[in-house]
Design an enzyme around this catalytic site. Structure first.
Site, mmCIF file in Angstrom:
data_model
loop_
_atom_site.group_PDB
_atom_site.id
_atom_site.type_symbol
_atom_site.label_atom_id
_atom_site.label_comp_id
_atom_site.label_asym_id
_atom_site.label_seq_id
_atom_site.Cartn_x
_atom_site.Cartn_y
_atom_site.Cartn_z
ATOM 1 N N HIS A 181 39.726 30.972 46.391
ATOM 2 C CA HIS A 181 40.132 31.293 47.709
ATOM 3 C C HIS A 181 41.139 32.056 48.121
ATOM 4 O O HIS A 181 42.260 31.991 47.338
ATOM 5 C CB HIS A 181 40.326 29.818 48.560
ATOM 6 C CG HIS A 181 39.270 28.627 48.429
ATOM 7 N ND1 HIS A 181 39.108 27.979 47.170
ATOM 8 C CD2 HIS A 181 38.611 28.188 49.388
ATOM 9 C CE1 HIS A 181 38.029 27.363 47.549
ATOM 10 N NE2 HIS A 181 37.772 27.245 48.602
ATOM 11 N N LYS A 225 31.688 29.845 44.548
ATOM 12 C CA LYS A 225 32.118 29.946 45.715
ATOM 13 C C LYS A 225 33.372 30.757 46.019
ATOM 14 O O LYS A 225 34.376 30.768 45.054
ATOM 15 C CB LYS A 225 32.478 28.407 46.242
ATOM 16 C CG LYS A 225 33.145 28.341 47.863
ATOM 17 C CD LYS A 225 33.657 27.047 47.923
ATOM 18 C CE LYS A 225 34.254 26.923 49.374
ATOM 19 N NZ LYS A 225 35.028 25.880 49.769
#
Length: 238
Positions: free
Chosen positions: A131, A158
């Site tokens: 992230h 992700k």
């Protein structure tokens, strides 16, 4: 076009309230996975985790457990070794189905290899995640992050980044699409905030397989309520 599952993120401060349990039940048909965030707890609490998981077991949904560190946008104020220790303890808890493991270029790859393999040996699916809440890196760097993560062979890759312009959103979608064509891992790509909402609803168009929504308050910039998200994602799959 790929099929997209819907993950509903919850971040309870303690055991699940009757209201939250009711909200999950009402929206159950729109949910495939419950993402249980635990970084908001003052400290890692295995007994509380077991209680909450027991509450969630009444639903026929996969359970993904996530401890998000403050470095990657969460509330977990722990150092690298403390985070790795928490992951080690989580892997030994057999009651859930999936685990989120944060990827960082600062951590030696051997540590990730050990964790991912241990988790998979325990029957857990691994969501290897990265992230960036400050910016969207250049396209080549986005592709390289996916490339480095896939070398660990998790079930999911992700990548969530913060866009500052339309081109940032396009770069994330392109990186996701290109990676999806060259890996057996399931891909997740999120361009956060309102600007990047298209990445959440059009995941499947670009090879993505999982989109995160909310039931109560959004747990990340740009999250959409699961019932609305399910409807929007389904629009692209029809």
């Amino acid at each position: 076009m790929t099929h997209v599952d819907i993950a509903a993120t919850i971040a309870p401060e303690d055991k699940l309230s009757k209201t939250l349990l009711k909200d999950i039940k009402v929206n159950e048909e729109s949910i495939d996975i419950i993402e249980l965030r635990i970084d908001q707890w003052p400290s890692f609490n295995k007994a509380l985790l077991n209680e909450v998981i027991k509450q969630l077991k009444i639903f026929h949904l996969k359970i993904l457990v996530t401890y998000r560190t403050s470095v990657q946008g969460g509330k977990g104020a722990v150092n690298e070794q403390e985070y790795l220790n928490i992951l080690g303890e989580l892997i030994e808890c057999p009651q859930f189905d999936m685990i989120d493991i944060e990827w960082s270029s600062a951590v030696k790859i051997e540590k990730y290899t050990h964790l991912v393999q241990r988790a998979q040996q325990k029957g857990l699916e691994v969501v290897l995640s990265h992230h960036n809440f400050q910016e969207t890196p250049a396209l080549d760097e986005l592709k390289f992050i996916y490339f480095k993560m896939q070398k660990l062979n998790p079930e999911y890759l992700k990548l969530a980044v913060m866009p500052k312009c339309q081109e940032d959103v396009l770069h994330l979608l392109e990186a996701m699409s290109l990676t999806a064509k060259h890996t057996t891992c399931r891909i997740v790509g999120i361009s956060m905030s309102s600007l990047g909402k298209v990445s959440r609803i059009a995941q499947g168009v670009f090879g993505g397989t999982l989109s995160y929504g909310c039931i109560e308050e959004p747990q990340a910039p740009g999250q959409i309520h699961v019932s609305k998200l399910k409807s929007m994602v389904s629009f692209y799959e029809d």
